[in-house]
Design a protein around this motif. Structure first.
Motif, mmCIF file in Angstrom:
data_model
loop_
_atom_site.group_PDB
_atom_site.id
_atom_site.type_symbol
_atom_site.label_atom_id
_atom_site.label_comp_id
_atom_site.label_asym_id
_atom_site.label_seq_id
_atom_site.Cartn_x
_atom_site.Cartn_y
_atom_site.Cartn_z
ATOM 1 N N GLU A 184 0.755 -1.245 -0.011
ATOM 2 C CA GLU A 184 0.093 -0.081 0.085
ATOM 3 C C GLU A 184 1.022 1.275 -0.016
ATOM 4 O OE1 GLU A 184 -3.252 1.150 -0.173
ATOM 5 O OE2 GLU A 184 -2.442 3.113 0.106
ATOM 6 N N GLN A 219 -16.767 3.244 5.031
ATOM 7 C CA GLN A 219 -15.572 2.380 4.100
ATOM 8 C C GLN A 219 -14.435 2.792 5.355
ATOM 9 O OE1 GLN A 219 -15.210 3.294 0.257
ATOM 10 N NE2 GLN A 219 -12.974 3.039 0.240
ATOM 11 N N ASP A 253 -11.991 -0.595 -7.770
ATOM 12 C CA ASP A 253 -11.938 0.456 -8.574
ATOM 13 C C ASP A 253 -10.590 0.714 -9.848
ATOM 14 O OD1 ASP A 253 -13.873 1.468 -7.132
ATOM 15 O OD2 ASP A 253 -12.792 3.581 -6.675
ATOM 16 N N LEU A 266 -17.832 0.543 -3.472
ATOM 17 C CA LEU A 266 -17.402 -0.235 -2.282
ATOM 18 C C LEU A 266 -18.007 -1.799 -2.715
ATOM 19 C CD1 LEU A 266 -15.744 -0.995 0.120
ATOM 20 C CD2 LEU A 266 -17.563 0.081 1.515
HETATM 21 P P1 RFL Z 1 -9.309 2.107 -3.284
HETATM 22 O O1 RFL Z 1 -10.133 2.546 -2.203
HETATM 23 O O2 RFL Z 1 -9.178 3.433 -4.112
HETATM 24 O O3 RFL Z 1 -8.015 1.777 -2.912
HETATM 25 C C1 RFL Z 1 -6.916 1.573 -3.725
HETATM 26 C C2 RFL Z 1 -5.803 1.617 -2.818
HETATM 27 O O4 RFL Z 1 -4.656 1.179 -3.428
HETATM 28 C C3 RFL Z 1 -3.471 2.302 -3.232
HETATM 29 N N1 RFL Z 1 -2.594 2.570 -4.355
HETATM 30 C C4 RFL Z 1 -1.378 1.964 -4.422
HETATM 31 N N2 RFL Z 1 -0.645 1.193 -3.371
HETATM 32 C C5 RFL Z 1 0.474 0.930 -3.947
HETATM 33 N N3 RFL Z 1 1.139 1.124 -5.239
HETATM 34 C C6 RFL Z 1 0.480 1.987 -6.118
HETATM 35 N N4 RFL Z 1 1.056 2.318 -6.978
HETATM 36 C C7 RFL Z 1 -0.768 2.379 -5.730
HETATM 37 N N5 RFL Z 1 -1.826 3.289 -6.334
HETATM 38 C C8 RFL Z 1 -2.862 3.229 -5.546
HETATM 39 C C9 RFL Z 1 -4.338 3.503 -2.771
HETATM 40 O O5 RFL Z 1 -3.580 4.086 -1.881
HETATM 41 C C10 RFL Z 1 -5.505 2.907 -2.157
HETATM 42 O O6 RFL Z 1 -5.438 2.746 -0.750
HETATM 43 O O7 RFL Z 1 -10.061 1.085 -4.153
HETATM 44 P P2 RFL Z 1 -10.809 -0.203 -4.013
HETATM 45 O O8 RFL Z 1 -10.105 -1.101 -2.777
HETATM 46 O O9 RFL Z 1 -10.910 -0.884 -5.154
HETATM 47 O O10 RFL Z 1 -12.193 0.289 -3.370
HETATM 48 C C11 RFL Z 1 -13.115 0.956 -3.967
HETATM 49 C C12 RFL Z 1 -13.813 1.890 -3.055
HETATM 50 O O11 RFL Z 1 -12.989 2.832 -2.563
HETATM 51 C C13 RFL Z 1 -14.834 2.876 -3.883
HETATM 52 O O12 RFL Z 1 -15.358 2.176 -4.922
HETATM 53 C C14 RFL Z 1 -16.029 3.509 -2.963
HETATM 54 O O13 RFL Z 1 -15.287 4.427 -2.199
HETATM 55 C C15 RFL Z 1 -17.035 4.336 -4.187
HETATM 56 N N6 RFL Z 1 -17.878 5.044 -3.279
HETATM 57 C C16 RFL Z 1 -19.138 4.413 -2.710
HETATM 58 N N7 RFL Z 1 -19.160 2.798 -2.933
HETATM 59 C C17 RFL Z 1 -20.284 2.292 -2.206
HETATM 60 O O14 RFL Z 1 -20.303 1.072 -2.493
HETATM 61 N N8 RFL Z 1 -20.858 2.945 -1.335
HETATM 62 C C18 RFL Z 1 -21.173 4.356 -1.180
HETATM 63 O O15 RFL Z 1 -21.940 4.606 -0.391
HETATM 64 C C19 RFL Z 1 -19.937 4.990 -1.827
HETATM 65 N N9 RFL Z 1 -19.931 6.302 -1.609
HETATM 66 C C20 RFL Z 1 -17.757 6.225 -2.980
HETATM 67 C C21 RFL Z 1 -18.770 6.873 -2.181
HETATM 68 C C22 RFL Z 1 -16.708 7.062 -3.179
HETATM 69 C C23 RFL Z 1 -16.565 8.245 -3.091
HETATM 70 N N10 RFL Z 1 -15.284 9.030 -3.546
HETATM 71 C C24 RFL Z 1 -14.597 9.799 -2.686
HETATM 72 C C25 RFL Z 1 -14.715 8.658 -4.968
HETATM 73 C C26 RFL Z 1 -18.680 8.335 -1.778
HETATM 74 C C27 RFL Z 1 -17.736 8.789 -2.347
HETATM 75 C C28 RFL Z 1 -17.621 10.654 -1.919
#
Ligand code: RFL
Ligand code: PHB
Length: 391
Positions: free
Chosen positions: A32, A102, A286, A299
């Motif tokens: 990470e 999350q 993502d 998520l």
């Molecule tokens: P993440 O959470 O982006 O985690 C990716 C991780 O990889 C790291 N990383 C690296 N590590 C090593 N080397 C590299 N080169 C790297 N490049 C990146 C990053 O630091 C990070 O820790 O992806 P993941 O695990 O696929 O999870 C996806 C979710 O985070 C995302 O889909 C959700 O947050 C979307 N989302 C929501 N999803 C829901 O299911 N229900 C919700 O209510 C919901 N609300 C939201 C949301 C996303 C939001 N934002 C900010 C985009 C509300 C918001 C405001």
């Protein structure tokens, strides 16, 4: 370093995958790029589907969620100054959702991972993944100022939309699909009890608003704003006045105000990369697809990808057959495209496009009225929102 499954990214996808593999006796290393505090504080999703809740519980990560999470049986839709409730259990044969942030899911999974002995390296930045089409893909990363390599049987890119693992799939193989939306969300956290028992999704002539929550004392609210908006353009009073105006209905309902503790603007995008597997490199969460947040799917899709993937790795270990791994991309993409459509549908039905005509608005209102008055239409929304079965 050497491991069976190299996991790039310690967000929800990477951490849940590591936990599920551990349960099947498969070793992995999680790399990470950020520090632990940053990963644990990043404000994002709030809603867990039924299938995500069950998976967290089944892998031993559900204890605090079951204690502190808020079970919700429905959502409220507001439009035309009226309010309509969608009841999930009666429409879906008993499915509900859980409000559990999350940030908390990530904290719970990190604690479990460290308790089981890791390895989980923070501040380990992956620069490239090579050898996807060979037998031993290699992850190149920098940790504590030193360049290092991790040789794996398989590499899983859980490194989010801006990650590097997708780059291991050659240009001629990778197909991407993107849609940007002409609006963003201004999201706030406020130290005030939620003014509702369930989430409110509001369509209004002034644009979309969403009332969500983090706990009985913390509210999470969002406003549709133009792309390029700076949070500074929105002093606290202006935010509350605008939320009041967008949530307004005939009859009494009052939005409680309180100190705003965080303010951020988020762009909205739909994106899919196909295939989700190339040789011995797989993409999850993502890294492979993003959705606008209106359907609360991001998520949950990340979780369902790694549930399917962990099962495929367990099958390989138990039977020697890579059949499920070979099917991984197709298995996931069917569900991904459904969630893409649902998220697009929720977004375009509830937001006001800057170029929207009065005709477009009347179509939106007609669609919302259909959901409010037809069991068939409400069932479709409820099934998609609470989550379709994980294949
Ligand atoms: P993440 O959470 O982006 O985690 C990716 C991780 O990889 C790291 N990383 C690296 N590590 C090593 N080397 C590299 N080169 C790297 N490049 C990146 C990053 O630091 C990070 O820790 O992806 P993941 O695990 O696929 O999870 C996806 C979710 O985070 C995302 O889909 C959700 O947050 C979307 N989302 C929501 N999803 C829901 O299911 N229900 C919700 O209510 C919901 N609300 C939201 C949301 C996303 C939001 N934002 C900010 C985009 C509300 C918001 C405001
Ligand atoms: C949230 O609580 O952050 C949240 C809830 C529902 C959504 C998006 C975000 O659709």
């Amino acid at each position: 370093m050497r491991t069976t499954v190299g996991i790039v990214g310690g967000g929800p996808a990477g951490l849940l995958l590591a936990r599920l593999l551990h349960e099947s006796g498969i070793d992995s290393v999680v790399l990470e790029s950020r520090d632990r505090a940053y990963v644990e504080r990043r404000q994002r999703a709030g809603i867990l589907e039924d299938g995500t809740v069950r998976a967290l519980r089944a892998c031993g990560a559900g204890e605090r969620m079951d204690r502190e999470g808020l079970v919700h049986d429905g959502i409220e839709l507001r439009f035309g100054r009226r309010s309509h409730r969608i009841d999930f259990p009666s429409l879906t044969g008993g499915r509900r959702v859980m409000v559990y942030a999350q940030t908390e899911v990530v904290k719970d999974l990190i604690a479990l991972r460290l308790r089981e002995g890791g390895p989980l390296l923070f501040e380990a930045e992956v620069r490239a993944v090579t050898g996807a089409d060979g037998d031993r893909p290699v992850v190149h990363f920098v940790h504590e100022g030193r360049r290092q390599t991790l040789t794996c049987d398989y590499v899983v890119g859980c490194d989010g939309f801006h990650g590097v693992t997708r780059g291991a799939v050659p240009d001629g193989v990778l197909r991407t699909y993107t849609r940007d939306y002409p609006y963003s969300w201004l999201g706030i956290l406020a130290d005030v009890p939620p003014s509702c028992d369930e989430l409110i999704y509001a369509h209004s002539p002034r644009g979309f608003a969403l009332h969500s929550m983090r706990s009985p004392s913390v509210s999470r609210l969002y406003l549709q704003v133009p792309n390029g908006t700076e949070p500074d353009e929105w002093p606290d009073e202006r935010i509350w006045d605008e939320l009041d105006a967008r949530f307004a209905i005939d009859g009494d309902w009052k939005l409680a105000r309180g100190p705003i503790t965080s303010k951020a603007v988020l762009p909205m995008r739909s994106f899919v990369a196909e295939p989700m597997r190339y040789g011995r490199v797989l993409l999850a969460g993502d890294a492979a697809h993003i959705v606008p947040p209106t359907g609360a799917k991001g998520l949950n899709l990340a979780a369902s990808d790694v549930i399917v993937l962990a099962r495929a790795f367990a099958h390989l270990r138990e039977t020697g057959s890579a059949e499920l791994l070979a099917a991984y991309s197709d298995t996931c993409l069917r569900r991904v495209w459904r969630a893409e459509h649902f998220s697009y549908f929720m977004t375009t039905t509830l937001h006001t496009d800057p170029g929207q005509s009065e005709f477009d608005t009347r179509l939106q209102l007609s669609q919302l009225d259909r959901i409010a008055t037809s069991t068939a239409a409400a069932t479709d929304l409820a099934e998609n929102y609470t989550g379709l079965p994980i294949p």
